[in-house]
Design a protein around this motif. Structure first.
Motif, PDB file in Angstrom:
ATOM      1  N   LEU A 197     -94.821 136.561 -20.937  1.00  0.00           N
ATOM      2  CA  LEU A 197     -95.650 135.702 -21.780  1.00  0.00           C
ATOM      3  C   LEU A 197     -96.702 135.010 -20.918  1.00  0.00           C
ATOM      4  N   GLU A 198     -97.948 135.235 -21.242  1.00  0.00           N
ATOM      5  CA  GLU A 198     -99.056 134.648 -20.481  1.00  0.00           C
ATOM      6  C   GLU A 198     -99.471 133.329 -21.127  1.00  0.00           C
ATOM      7  N   ILE A 199     -99.389 132.255 -20.382  1.00  0.00           N
ATOM      8  CA  ILE A 199     -99.698 130.931 -20.928  1.00  0.00           C
ATOM      9  C   ILE A 199    -101.212 130.757 -21.059  1.00  0.00           C
ATOM     10  N   GLU A 200    -101.641 130.424 -22.259  1.00  0.00           N
ATOM     11  CA  GLU A 200    -103.056 130.153 -22.507  1.00  0.00           C
ATOM     12  C   GLU A 200    -103.370 128.676 -22.303  1.00  0.00           C
ATOM     13  N   SER A 201    -102.430 127.818 -22.700  1.00  0.00           N
ATOM     14  CA  SER A 201    -102.620 126.386 -22.483  1.00  0.00           C
ATOM     15  C   SER A 201    -101.266 125.713 -22.442  1.00  0.00           C
ATOM     16  N   ILE A 202    -101.208 124.628 -21.663  1.00  0.00           N
ATOM     17  CA  ILE A 202     -99.980 123.853 -21.568  1.00  0.00           C
ATOM     18  C   ILE A 202    -100.366 122.405 -21.288  1.00  0.00           C
ATOM     19  N   GLY A 203     -99.740 121.491 -21.962  1.00  0.00           N
ATOM     20  CA  GLY A 203    -100.076 120.084 -21.760  1.00  0.00           C
ATOM     21  C   GLY A 203     -99.462 119.241 -22.855  1.00  0.00           C
ATOM     22  N   TYR A 204     -99.876 117.980 -22.897  1.00  0.00           N
ATOM     23  CA  TYR A 204     -99.380 117.058 -23.910  1.00  0.00           C
ATOM     24  C   TYR A 204    -100.437 115.979 -24.096  1.00  0.00           C
ATOM     25  N   PRO A 205    -100.638 115.549 -25.350  1.00  0.00           N
ATOM     26  CA  PRO A 205    -101.732 114.595 -25.588  1.00  0.00           C
ATOM     27  C   PRO A 205    -101.510 113.214 -24.990  1.00  0.00           C
ATOM     28  N   TYR A 206    -100.286 112.921 -24.537  1.00  0.00           N
ATOM     29  CA  TYR A 206    -100.014 111.625 -23.931  1.00  0.00           C
ATOM     30  C   TYR A 206     -99.534 111.824 -22.501  1.00  0.00           C
ATOM     31  N   ARG A 207     -99.951 110.958 -21.604  1.00  0.00           N
ATOM     32  CA  ARG A 207     -99.611 111.088 -20.204  1.00  0.00           C
ATOM     33  C   ARG A 207     -98.465 110.154 -19.840  1.00  0.00           C
ATOM     34  N   GLY A 208     -98.254 109.991 -18.533  1.00  0.00           N
ATOM     35  CA  GLY A 208     -97.103 109.317 -17.981  1.00  0.00           C
ATOM     36  C   GLY A 208     -96.631 107.996 -18.539  1.00  0.00           C
ATOM     37  N   PRO A 209     -97.144 106.882 -18.033  1.00  0.00           N
ATOM     38  CA  PRO A 209     -96.608 105.580 -18.432  1.00  0.00           C
ATOM     39  C   PRO A 209     -96.618 105.334 -19.932  1.00  0.00           C
ATOM     40  N   ALA A 210     -97.540 105.952 -20.660  1.00  0.00           N
ATOM     41  CA  ALA A 210     -97.552 105.775 -22.109  1.00  0.00           C
ATOM     42  C   ALA A 210     -96.243 106.238 -22.723  1.00  0.00           C
ATOM     43  N   ASN A 211     -95.612 107.206 -22.073  1.00  0.00           N
ATOM     44  CA  ASN A 211     -94.375 107.739 -22.606  1.00  0.00           C
ATOM     45  C   ASN A 211     -93.186 106.817 -22.356  1.00  0.00           C
ATOM     46  N   LEU A 212     -93.288 105.967 -21.342  1.00  0.00           N
ATOM     47  CA  LEU A 212     -92.237 104.968 -21.137  1.00  0.00           C
ATOM     48  C   LEU A 212     -92.190 104.022 -22.332  1.00  0.00           C
TER      49      LEU A 212
END
Length: 215
Positions: free
Chosen positions: A134-149
């Protein structure tokens, strides 16, 4: 009638089927899969959507190269061997077919006893997807580090409120903890707004949204 014009889509671990009607409205031939063993009280929707294929996600009883698309959202952490699930998804996908997958990287315990991993890293995803063709076209998340705490703190607050609602009487410890938990949540949110960009390596990322194609 738009059905079947946009291809076949398999929703792996469909649960309450939050995307079922949207897929059908958009003209996809939608099929749901789930093992259907989770207590329905633990489902966000409160009940299972009608499931077309009841089975374990590592052994889906369909031919290979069957589907144009696969959805798999917040499922892998609830499977004993998530790598085998990805391998099975790759098997049922057509060449050129796509997978849309979300998975947590940091997550509190939920949907027990079927909670096996606190999260899966971007590095894990890249390695397993590559091994499965499986070839990844995109990977990520709309929220970054400390926001997730802040998210985790708010989730903890919500859990405490639910625990309080289950009690026949009042728990002094829980009542005292709620204001403190609320203060921590607000503090984490303020901190996130000020420091979010500092987590350049995404070490505190809450999860990953992945789009990949089968080659």
């Amino acid at each position: 009638m738009l059905a079947n014009k946009k291809g076949k889509i398999l929703d792996v671990g469909a649960g309450g089927g939050p995307y079922a009607e949207l897929c059908k409205e958009q003209g996809y031939n939608y099929t749901s899969q789930d093992f259907c063993q989770l207590d329905v009280d633990l489902l966000r929707e409160g009940s299972y959507h009608p499931i077309d294929i009841v089975c374990d996600a590592t052994t889906i009883p369909v031919d290979g190269f069957e589907y144009d698309y696969v959805l798999c959202t917040e499922v892998l952490e609830h499977t004993v061997d998530p790598a085998l699930v990805v391998k099975e998804i790759a098997r049922v996908l057509k060449i050129g077919g796509k997978i849309f997958l979300t998975v947590p990287q940091l997550a509190p315990g939920h949907q027990r006893p079927y909670w096996f991993y606190g999260g899966l890293t971007e590095e894990w995803i890249i390695r397993i997807f590559r091994d499965c063709g499986l070839e990844i076209e995109s990977i990520g998340y709309p929220y970054r580090g400390p926001a997730n705490l802040a998210k985790l703190c708010i989730a903890n607050l919500s859990s405490n409120i639910k625990n309080l609602q289950k009690l026949n009487g009042l728990s002094v410890r829980l009542l005292l903890a709620l204001p403190l938990n609320l203060l921590i949540s607000i503090s984490a949110l303020v901190s996130a707004m000020l420091t979010d960009s500092l987590d350049s390596e995404n070490n505190l990322g809450y999860g990953n949204f992945v789009i990949a194609i089968k080659r």
